[in-house]
Enzyme design. Structure first.
Site, PDB file in Angstrom:
ATOM      1  N   ASP A   1      35.380  46.103  60.115  1.00  0.00           N
ATOM      2  CA  ASP A   1      34.591  46.638  59.810  1.00  0.00           C
ATOM      3  C   ASP A   1      34.440  46.184  58.839  1.00  0.00           C
ATOM      4  O   ASP A   1      33.274  45.365  57.429  1.00  0.00           O
ATOM      5  CB  ASP A   1      34.863  48.153  59.524  1.00  0.00           C
ATOM      6  CG  ASP A   1      33.737  48.694  58.747  1.00  0.00           C
ATOM      7  OD1 ASP A   1      31.956  48.354  58.510  1.00  0.00           O
ATOM      8  OD2 ASP A   1      33.957  49.877  58.159  1.00  0.00           O
TER       9      ASP A   1
ATOM     10  N   LYS B   1      47.065  43.743  61.707  1.00  0.00           N
ATOM     11  CA  LYS B   1      47.743  43.824  60.925  1.00  0.00           C
ATOM     12  C   LYS B   1      49.403  44.406  61.953  1.00  0.00           C
ATOM     13  O   LYS B   1      49.723  45.112  61.570  1.00  0.00           O
ATOM     14  CB  LYS B   1      47.288  44.496  60.577  1.00  0.00           C
ATOM     15  CG  LYS B   1      48.187  45.429  59.451  1.00  0.00           C
ATOM     16  CD  LYS B   1      47.676  44.566  57.943  1.00  0.00           C
ATOM     17  CE  LYS B   1      48.422  44.503  56.680  1.00  0.00           C
ATOM     18  NZ  LYS B   1      48.781  43.657  55.867  1.00  0.00           N
TER      19      LYS B   1
END
Ligand code: NAP
Length: 413
Positions: free
Chosen positions: A303, A225
């Site tokens: 995750d 990101k």
């Protein structure tokens, strides 16, 4: 769990200087059965593993299981949730497999799994995601998914460095940052720290690239990101590309170079290194899953994405996983202890069984891994399944956990 007769005859797996393993014919492998449904699924899985090894090598090889304690059983027998002896066994045997563990409430341990990863420096969480024929999936073409997630396990917002709102530590940091670093944070805020290092990012990417090369995958995607978190996630991307250029110059090529120097055609024998912004990767996983093979990413992205991908193939309850470091590797069921089903011989042991298949691949016993995956897929696609899949399938034959394992064994014969 019965691991009768296993302690005397086994030999240790050894780690070579180049990171490869030397595996004897009767290796000692640690098994931690786990809490809740752990004993049921471990018993079923070990039966499948032993049958597959016997079948693959005609009785010439046999795993000598070393039972080690962790979780509730360990606490009941030793007063400790994660006894030092268990850690020693894992360090000595190098390879282990575990069922799910209860997270003790108020025991001073955040999570046994997190502790295990930290103490043994199991820095790569590896989750292969592929479709098994017959499993009910929510997308139209689940068979297009064949991806392996490498999630960094030790850093990022998961490092656990955080303080509650209005705590003295958080207030102190807010003041310090305001006074010395010229950044204003709303007074009374909670603070969490997101550490990401070149060292940890690169060792994860290195492992992902090696895996892609070993397994014949076509590309490795760095998922980040970095458009927003430039110095952490953006650096992960940068460090990943740098590592590929420095250590795998002959075997890899960046996506940019594929277009600029090769007219958009991937040169033979080169793994393409590309990157995608995390939110876009979630779209790509649904829309163009066949364009992605190995994915390497920081902790939080990994995750979320590994569970989303597992759901895409309908296999959340049967997704395999491993936590791997430079010395020790622990393979594990990715679901929890499902305490309401404990001792009922009811639940699906596939997650642990497929984690075992991964473990045999890791040990270089690919024949065993392949035999297990093929027999499991044949069993599920014949409609012989545990309750969780049976309730989603028309005309399935619902069987118990142990019966499902037996059905897999019979399909190997
Ligand atoms: P969970 O144990 O994964 O169970 C949630 C639900 O998932 C179950 O009720 C069941 O759904 C389904 N499920 C899980 N495993 C299944 C299997 N093998 N076969 C079929 N269905 C399965 O999650 P939880 O209830 O949130 O967590 C319980 C405990 O496990 C907690 O102490 C948690 O900390 C721990 N945990 C451990 C690990 C680990 O050791 N790696 C991971 C996650 C959680 P239905 O009720 O719909 O049938």
């Amino acid at each position: 769990m019965s691991t009768e007769g296993s302690t005397q005859k086994g030999q240790l797996i050894t780690l070579n200087d180049d990171g490869t393993l030397t595996v004897p014919d009767n290796p000692m492998v640690v098994v931690i059965e786990g809490d809740g449904i752990g004993p049921d699924i471990s018993r079923a899985a070990v039966k499948v593993f032993d049958s597959a090894v016997a079948k693959a090598y005609g009785g010439q090889r046999k795993v000598q299981w070393q039972e080690a304690l962790a979780g509730e059983k360990a606490f009941a027998e030793t007063g400790q949730w994660l006894p030092e002896e268990t850690l020693q066994n894992l360090r000595q045997c190098i390879v282990g497999i575990k069922g799910p563990l209860t997270t003790p409430v108020g025991g001073g341990i955040r999570s046994l799994n997190v502790t295990l990863r930290q103490v043994l420096d199991l820095y790569a969480c590896v989750r292969p995601v592929r479709y098994y024929k017959g499993v009910p999936a929510p997308v139209r073409f689940p068979e297009k998914v064949d991806m392996v997630v490498f999630r960094e396990n030790t850093e990022d917002v998961y490092a656990g460095i955080e303080w509650p709102a209005n705590s003295p530590e958080a207030n102190q940091l807010v003041s310090y940052i305001g006074e010395h670093l010229n950044r204003e944070i709303r007074p009374g805020s909670a603070i969490g720290i997101k550490p990401m290092s070149r060292f940890a990012s690169q060792r994860l990417v290195r492992r992902a690239i090696r895996y892609a090369l070993d397994q014949g995958y076509q590309n490795v995607t760095l998922v980040h990101k970095g458009n927003i978190m430039k110095y952490t996630e953006g650096a992960f991307r940068q460090w990943g590309y740098e590592l590929a250029a420095e250590e795998f110059a002959e075997q890899t090529i960046s996506e940019a170079d594929v277009y600029e120097k090769h007219g958009g055609k991937q040169p033979q024998g080169r793994v393409v290194i590309k990157d995608r912004i995390a939110d876009m990767m979630f779209q790509q996983a649904l829309l163009r899953p066949d364009e992605y093979d190995v994915l390497a990413m920081p902790n939080l992205n990994g995750d979320y994405l590994s569970d989303a991908l597992a759901a895409q193939v309908g296999g959340l309850g049967m997704a395999p996983g491993a936590n791997i470091g430079d010395e020790v590797a622990v393979f594990e069921a990715t679901h929890g202890t499902a305490p309401k089903y404990a001792g009922q011989d009811k639940v699906n042991p596939s997650s642990l069984i497929l984690s075992g298949a991964m473990m045999f691949d890791y040990m270089g016993w690919q024949e065993v891994g392949d035999l297990i995956r093929t027999a499991l897929e044949a069993t599920v696609s014949a409609g012989t399944v545990t309750y969780d899949l049976a309730r989603q399938m028309d005309g399935a034959e619902e069987v118990k956990c142990s019966e499902f394992a037996q059905a897999i064994v019979e399909r190997m014969a």
